[in-house]
Design a protein around this motif. Sequence first.
Motif, short mmCIF file in Angstrom:
data_model
loop_
_atom_site.label_atom_id
_atom_site.label_comp_id
_atom_site.label_asym_id
_atom_site.label_seq_id
_atom_site.Cartn_x
_atom_site.Cartn_y
_atom_site.Cartn_z
N ALA A 37 25.48 -38.76 85.17
CA ALA A 37 25.03 -37.98 84.00
C ALA A 37 25.19 -38.80 82.73
O ALA A 37 25.94 -39.79 82.70
CB ALA A 37 25.83 -36.68 83.92
N VAL A 59 28.49 -40.66 81.29
CA VAL A 59 29.51 -40.78 82.34
C VAL A 59 29.58 -42.23 82.81
O VAL A 59 28.55 -42.88 83.02
CB VAL A 59 29.19 -39.84 83.52
CG1 VAL A 59 30.19 -40.05 84.66
CG2 VAL A 59 29.21 -38.39 83.07
N CYS A 74 37.54 -39.38 90.01
CA CYS A 74 37.34 -38.13 90.77
C CYS A 74 37.36 -38.38 92.27
O CYS A 74 37.99 -37.62 93.04
CB CYS A 74 36.00 -37.50 90.37
SG CYS A 74 35.91 -36.97 88.65
N GLU A 79 27.26 -34.09 100.41
CA GLU A 79 26.73 -33.65 99.12
C GLU A 79 27.66 -32.59 98.52
O GLU A 79 27.98 -32.63 97.32
CB GLU A 79 25.32 -33.10 99.28
CG GLU A 79 24.69 -32.67 97.96
CD GLU A 79 23.24 -32.24 98.10
OE1 GLU A 79 22.69 -31.74 97.09
OE2 GLU A 79 22.67 -32.39 99.19
N LYS A 105 29.86 -33.09 95.07
CA LYS A 105 29.67 -32.13 93.96
C LYS A 105 30.98 -31.48 93.59
O LYS A 105 31.30 -31.27 92.41
CB LYS A 105 28.64 -31.09 94.35
CG LYS A 105 27.21 -31.58 94.32
CD LYS A 105 26.23 -30.48 94.69
CE LYS A 105 24.79 -30.96 94.61
NZ LYS A 105 23.84 -29.90 95.01
N GLU A 106 31.79 -31.13 94.60
CA GLU A 106 33.08 -30.49 94.32
C GLU A 106 34.02 -31.45 93.60
O GLU A 106 34.78 -31.06 92.71
CB GLU A 106 33.72 -30.02 95.63
CG GLU A 106 35.05 -29.29 95.42
CD GLU A 106 35.67 -28.80 96.71
OE1 GLU A 106 36.81 -28.32 96.66
OE2 GLU A 106 34.99 -28.90 97.76
N GLY A 113 31.62 -32.82 90.12
CA GLY A 113 31.02 -31.78 89.29
C GLY A 113 29.78 -32.26 88.57
O GLY A 113 28.90 -32.91 89.13
N GLU A 114 29.73 -31.93 87.26
CA GLU A 114 28.53 -32.25 86.46
C GLU A 114 28.48 -33.69 86.01
O GLU A 114 27.58 -34.08 85.25
CB GLU A 114 28.48 -31.30 85.24
CG GLU A 114 28.30 -29.84 85.63
CD GLU A 114 28.20 -28.94 84.42
OE1 GLU A 114 28.33 -29.45 83.29
OE2 GLU A 114 28.00 -27.72 84.60
N ARG A 115 29.43 -34.50 86.45
CA ARG A 115 29.38 -35.92 86.10
C ARG A 115 28.23 -36.63 86.83
O ARG A 115 27.84 -37.74 86.45
CB ARG A 115 30.70 -36.60 86.45
CG ARG A 115 31.89 -36.09 85.64
CD ARG A 115 33.20 -36.69 86.16
NE ARG A 115 34.35 -36.18 85.44
CZ ARG A 115 34.95 -35.02 85.71
NH1 ARG A 115 34.48 -34.25 86.70
NH2 ARG A 115 35.99 -34.63 85.00
N LEU A 116 27.72 -35.98 87.88
CA LEU A 116 26.62 -36.55 88.64
C LEU A 116 25.43 -35.59 88.64
O LEU A 116 25.61 -34.37 88.71
CB LEU A 116 27.05 -36.81 90.09
CG LEU A 116 28.17 -37.84 90.31
CD1 LEU A 116 28.60 -37.85 91.77
CD2 LEU A 116 27.72 -39.23 89.87
N LYS A 117 24.24 -36.15 88.60
CA LYS A 117 23.02 -35.35 88.70
C LYS A 117 22.72 -35.08 90.18
O LYS A 117 23.27 -35.75 91.07
CB LYS A 117 21.86 -36.09 88.05
CG LYS A 117 22.02 -36.31 86.54
CD LYS A 117 20.84 -37.08 85.99
CE LYS A 117 20.99 -37.34 84.49
NZ LYS A 117 19.84 -38.12 83.96
N PRO A 118 21.83 -34.12 90.49
CA PRO A 118 21.45 -33.88 91.89
C PRO A 118 20.92 -35.15 92.55
O PRO A 118 20.26 -35.98 91.89
CB PRO A 118 20.37 -32.81 91.77
CG PRO A 118 20.67 -32.12 90.48
CD PRO A 118 21.19 -33.18 89.56
#
Length: 444
Positions: free
Chosen positions: A241, A244, A252, A320, A324-325, A328-333
Amino acid sequence: MRNDISDLLNFVGRHEVWRDRLQDVVAEHLMPALEEFDLEDEELSELLGEPWPGVLWGCGFEDFLGRRYDDENIIDLYLKRRGWKEAALNRDYFAALRDTPVSLYEVSEVKSGTSMVLRDLLGGAEPVTVLEQSATRSLKQWDRIAVRVVAERDNHVISGALLAFSPDAVELLFDGLRGALKLRKRDALRLTTDQLHACAPIFTSAWLFTALPRAMFPPQPTFCNSDGEEVMFHDLRFPLAAGVTQKDVAACLNRVKALIPEKRHFWNWLAPRRTRPHTQAEGVMLDSQLEGRTVLGSLELKGKSLLVTVNSIERAAKVEALVKEAAGERLKPPLTTIRTVEQMMAEERPERTLEGADEIPPQIARQITHDYLDKHYRETLDAPLPALGGKSPRQAVRSAAGRAKVLDWLKLIENRSAQNGDALISEYDFGWMWDELGLQEHRR
């Protein structure tokens, strides 16, 4: 020459009664399979190719040589009427072949072009060293073969009709012998000479009933991982993201117990240590081990992305969710690329051609390969295996029943390695495993 049977064949051919008897015996060996698969004699050549039709006919012919009809035997008759034309060695060989039944043997101590040791799995005789040139060039340690082992003066030789038995052919043979002799599954298979003579056609049938389906319907290789899932390589690229850094994501990921750092910004995703093994999956298993745990996938931070590689759709979904867990939002889909085993092989082939095996000296390549196999099998000795009832080899050898299973397992992996087309693998020496498990005395 000892193996010159031309005069004997001519003698049989000139006597209609004996010629018909020979045809009847050959039919006993071939007809059950031919009728089952709705085939004609001539179709064997098309399906199996040379030299198998001749070898199969030889199985019937050698059986015929030992049969008696109203106390008459073709070898006795031939030696009485034409024996004077044969050399003494040939006469002795024919007489010995008449009296020697076919049996199933386990191959060991193969010296290419010279000799091998054969252990009788059915008759209970002591292992013998057999002088043999041709067969020893193709047979490998722990192969199983159906053949006649003929005593010849101070040595032993094998007859001309030899069938190499796959594990499923061995199982079918044992079932057939138990059925013919009315033995129970748990009864030991120890046959007398007369029983082996009488059961000769069962050997040929067992071989044909496994060889013909493979020839008629060649199996397509299937690939799975250790969870029994179909192998389908998934490459997931998670873009970072805005704002980041790699350091943020790495922090993480380092908190996830299942992710084991191998180097900076690279992690192996490992399965938990298993207390019970998975049920053995069908197909070729593609997975690797690290510290006794299955490697489920790998993760690497490169540039502005986290790259993840796994080998099944199920693992792709799990990793995946795991990423994500953790981040979190530090990575895009993620963006996902899917490749089959065939596509992977096709992609790697040009690289291998360009790089060339000659870039690595053979002795270095051999050392690297054998070091890897050493590491892999050392971990395997302490890993629970389905073939050993969920015990590790070290645990299983502590009981008599477990030791027998470990012996079968060792022979299987050593034989498969010897059959491997890659010389770096086929030359690997498993002797240290037998030593470490205290089974060296059984390695012959």
